[in-house]
Design a protein around this motif. Sequence first.
Motif, short mmCIF file in Angstrom:
data_model
loop_
_atom_site.label_atom_id
_atom_site.label_comp_id
_atom_site.label_asym_id
_atom_site.label_seq_id
_atom_site.Cartn_x
_atom_site.Cartn_y
_atom_site.Cartn_z
N GLY A 4 13.46 9.63 8.59
CA GLY A 4 13.51 7.70 8.62
C GLY A 4 12.69 7.10 7.77
N ILE A 5 11.55 7.16 8.22
CA ILE A 5 10.52 5.84 7.59
C ILE A 5 10.32 6.74 5.71
CG2 ILE A 5 8.66 5.29 7.48
CD1 ILE A 5 8.55 5.49 10.52
N SER A 6 10.21 7.84 5.31
CA SER A 6 9.81 7.96 4.89
C SER A 6 11.08 8.47 2.98
CB SER A 6 9.35 9.98 4.29
OG SER A 6 10.34 10.46 4.60
N ILE A 7 12.17 8.42 3.47
CA ILE A 7 13.35 7.97 2.83
C ILE A 7 13.52 6.55 2.54
CG2 ILE A 7 14.38 10.33 3.41
CD1 ILE A 7 16.59 8.28 5.22
N THR A 8 12.53 5.80 3.44
CA THR A 8 13.18 3.92 3.52
C THR A 8 12.82 3.60 1.95
OG1 THR A 8 13.10 3.45 4.81
CG2 THR A 8 12.72 1.74 3.50
N PRO A 9 11.64 4.15 0.83
CA PRO A 9 11.75 3.74 -0.14
C PRO A 9 13.20 3.73 -1.40
CG PRO A 9 9.84 3.98 0.19
CD PRO A 9 10.65 4.37 1.75
N ILE A 10 13.46 5.34 -1.00
CA ILE A 10 14.91 5.67 -1.67
C ILE A 10 15.83 4.86 -1.35
CG2 ILE A 10 16.09 7.51 -1.72
CD1 ILE A 10 13.89 9.28 -1.83
N LEU A 11 16.26 4.44 -0.69
CA LEU A 11 17.63 3.90 0.50
C LEU A 11 17.43 2.21 -0.27
CD1 LEU A 11 18.04 5.11 3.97
CD2 LEU A 11 19.30 6.24 1.74
N THR A 17 0.93 -0.87 -0.40
CA THR A 17 -0.28 0.02 0.28
C THR A 17 0.84 1.30 0.22
OG1 THR A 17 0.35 -0.32 2.43
CG2 THR A 17 -2.17 -1.08 1.44
N PRO A 18 1.40 1.80 -1.47
CA PRO A 18 1.61 2.82 -1.54
C PRO A 18 1.29 3.98 -0.90
CG PRO A 18 1.49 2.47 -3.34
CD PRO A 18 1.25 1.41 -2.79
N ALA A 19 0.22 4.21 -0.05
CA ALA A 19 -0.18 5.52 0.54
C ALA A 19 0.31 5.47 1.34
CB ALA A 19 -1.58 5.40 0.54
N LEU A 20 0.33 4.79 2.37
CA LEU A 20 1.67 4.94 3.68
C LEU A 20 2.17 5.94 3.60
CD1 LEU A 20 1.36 1.49 4.97
CD2 LEU A 20 -0.40 2.85 5.19
N MET A 21 3.41 5.88 2.61
CA MET A 21 4.29 6.41 2.97
C MET A 21 3.81 8.13 2.38
SD MET A 21 7.89 7.07 -0.39
CE MET A 21 6.43 6.05 -1.51
N TRP A 22 2.52 8.51 1.63
CA TRP A 22 2.43 9.23 2.28
C TRP A 22 1.53 10.11 3.08
CZ3 TRP A 22 2.98 12.66 -2.15
CH2 TRP A 22 3.57 12.29 -3.06
N VAL A 68 2.85 8.85 6.20
CA VAL A 68 4.22 9.74 7.17
C VAL A 68 4.73 10.88 6.36
CG1 VAL A 68 6.70 8.71 7.16
CG2 VAL A 68 4.63 6.74 7.08
N ILE A 69 4.69 11.26 4.66
CA ILE A 69 4.72 12.36 4.25
C ILE A 69 3.67 13.64 5.19
CG2 ILE A 69 5.79 13.49 2.08
CD1 ILE A 69 6.16 11.76 0.69
N ILE A 70 2.95 13.24 4.93
CA ILE A 70 1.86 14.47 5.33
C ILE A 70 1.81 14.36 6.89
CG2 ILE A 70 -0.44 14.66 5.90
CD1 ILE A 70 -1.43 13.51 2.91
N ALA A 71 2.51 13.91 7.72
CA ALA A 71 2.65 14.16 9.16
C ALA A 71 3.92 14.70 9.34
CB ALA A 71 2.96 12.59 9.65
N GLU A 72 5.25 14.10 8.45
CA GLU A 72 5.89 15.23 8.27
C GLU A 72 5.70 17.15 8.14
OE1 GLU A 72 9.89 14.00 7.14
OE2 GLU A 72 8.42 12.77 5.54
N PHE A 73 5.05 17.48 7.02
CA PHE A 73 4.72 18.26 6.73
C PHE A 73 3.81 19.00 7.61
CE2 PHE A 73 5.10 17.48 2.20
CZ PHE A 73 6.95 18.46 1.99
N ALA A 74 3.24 18.21 8.41
CA ALA A 74 2.11 18.88 9.31
C ALA A 74 3.05 19.55 10.95
CB ALA A 74 0.94 17.38 10.13
N LEU A 75 4.33 18.92 10.79
CA LEU A 75 4.94 19.17 12.14
C LEU A 75 6.20 20.27 11.40
CD1 LEU A 75 6.52 15.52 13.40
CD2 LEU A 75 5.11 17.12 14.44
N ILE A 76 6.75 20.30 10.18
CA ILE A 76 6.92 21.24 9.71
C ILE A 76 6.20 22.88 9.72
CG2 ILE A 76 8.15 22.21 7.79
CD1 ILE A 76 8.99 19.38 6.99
N LEU A 77 4.93 22.71 9.07
CA LEU A 77 4.37 23.87 9.81
C LEU A 77 3.62 24.14 11.05
CD1 LEU A 77 1.60 23.05 6.20
CD2 LEU A 77 3.56 24.57 6.67
N THR A 78 3.58 23.44 11.53
CA THR A 78 2.82 23.53 13.61
C THR A 78 4.45 24.14 14.31
OG1 THR A 78 2.89 20.97 13.66
CG2 THR A 78 0.76 22.19 13.11
#
Length: 141
Positions: free
Chosen positions: A94-101, A54-59, A61-71
Amino acid sequence: MFNEYKQPEFTAPRTTLAPTFFGKVMTAFSLAIAVSVLGVWISFNYLIEAYIETPALMWIVIIAEFALILTSGMWSKKKPLNYWLFSAFAFLTGISITPILLAATIVGGVGIVIKALLATFLMFAAAGIIADVFRAEAPRE
């Protein structure tokens, strides 16, 4: 005869090491790298199949990262909370860069990725320690 000769007393000036801004930044960054490596390790061992299914899990995690940045403006000055959320951001990175790694490990092998992550952590940890010991400020241009 020898008891009559007294050594002159010498007291060294007391110095205290105060952490510099550069030392604090490098230390925090090296700890963030270490927490990111932990996120990569957990993701490789436990989440990689879920990412593939389910590639949506990556999204998420990325949305959670952006939420942390914006808040971050709201929680950056709150002392215990900012450490936890900064660590959470590093962990999610670390979790979001796993597919790249994963793609890098297919090409170059696992060893090269581990060596790169370890070298990055050690480089910034050494920079933080050196900055704290020598009280060096960041160069200003």
